[in-house]
Design a protein around this motif. Structure first.
Motif, mmCIF file in Angstrom:
data_model
loop_
_atom_site.group_PDB
_atom_site.id
_atom_site.type_symbol
_atom_site.label_atom_id
_atom_site.label_comp_id
_atom_site.label_asym_id
_atom_site.label_seq_id
_atom_site.Cartn_x
_atom_site.Cartn_y
_atom_site.Cartn_z
ATOM 1 N N LYS A 73 0.838 -1.201 0.000
ATOM 2 C CA LYS A 73 0.000 0.000 0.000
ATOM 3 C C LYS A 73 0.875 1.255 0.000
ATOM 4 N N GLU A 74 1.912 1.264 0.820
ATOM 5 C CA GLU A 74 2.824 2.413 0.862
ATOM 6 C C GLU A 74 3.561 2.585 -0.461
ATOM 7 N N LEU A 77 1.224 4.212 -2.936
ATOM 8 C CA LEU A 77 1.096 5.656 -2.681
ATOM 9 C C LEU A 77 2.348 6.403 -3.133
ATOM 10 N N ARG A 80 2.361 6.688 -6.923
ATOM 11 C CA ARG A 80 1.435 7.731 -7.379
ATOM 12 C C ARG A 80 2.060 9.120 -7.251
#
Length: 104
Positions: A73-74, A77, A80
């Motif tokens: 998940k990190e 992010l 992105r």
């Protein structure tokens, strides 16, 4: 081997999220032992339920199977944010990361 990797990965990602197997099972609308049964290799989810698991963990199916990533998940992010940088900024970040990896 794949089954064990799947079970271990689910346990890793669930623990990272900080939720119990029981709570995750109930949140997915399953019986209280559902996730525990998957993590112990007693059963495996259907494809539909696998996608629900990924959605619950807030990761893509591809991230689930990226066993080298302890925190997908990190990374998502970060990726992105990286896409918003200029070429020069990206080169600087690449050099910084290379130095961090070398000095690990």
């Amino acid at each position: 081997m794949y089954e064990e990797n799947f079970s271990n990965r689910l346990a890793q990602l669930r623990t990272l999220k900080g939720i119990s197997a029981r709570d995750m099972s109930l949140s997915l609308g399953q019986n209280p032992g559902y996730i525990n049964n998957i993590e112990t290799g007693k059963s495996y989810p259907s494809m539909t339920n696998f996608f629900y698991i990924c959605e619950y963990l807030e990761i893509s199916p591809m991230d689930f199977f990226n066993f080298d990533s302890s925190n997908p998940k990190e990374l998502d992010l970060l990726y992105r944010d990286l896409t918003k940088l200029t070429d020069s900024q990206l080169r600087n970040i690449k050099e910084l990361v290379s130095d961090l990896v070398k000095n690990k």
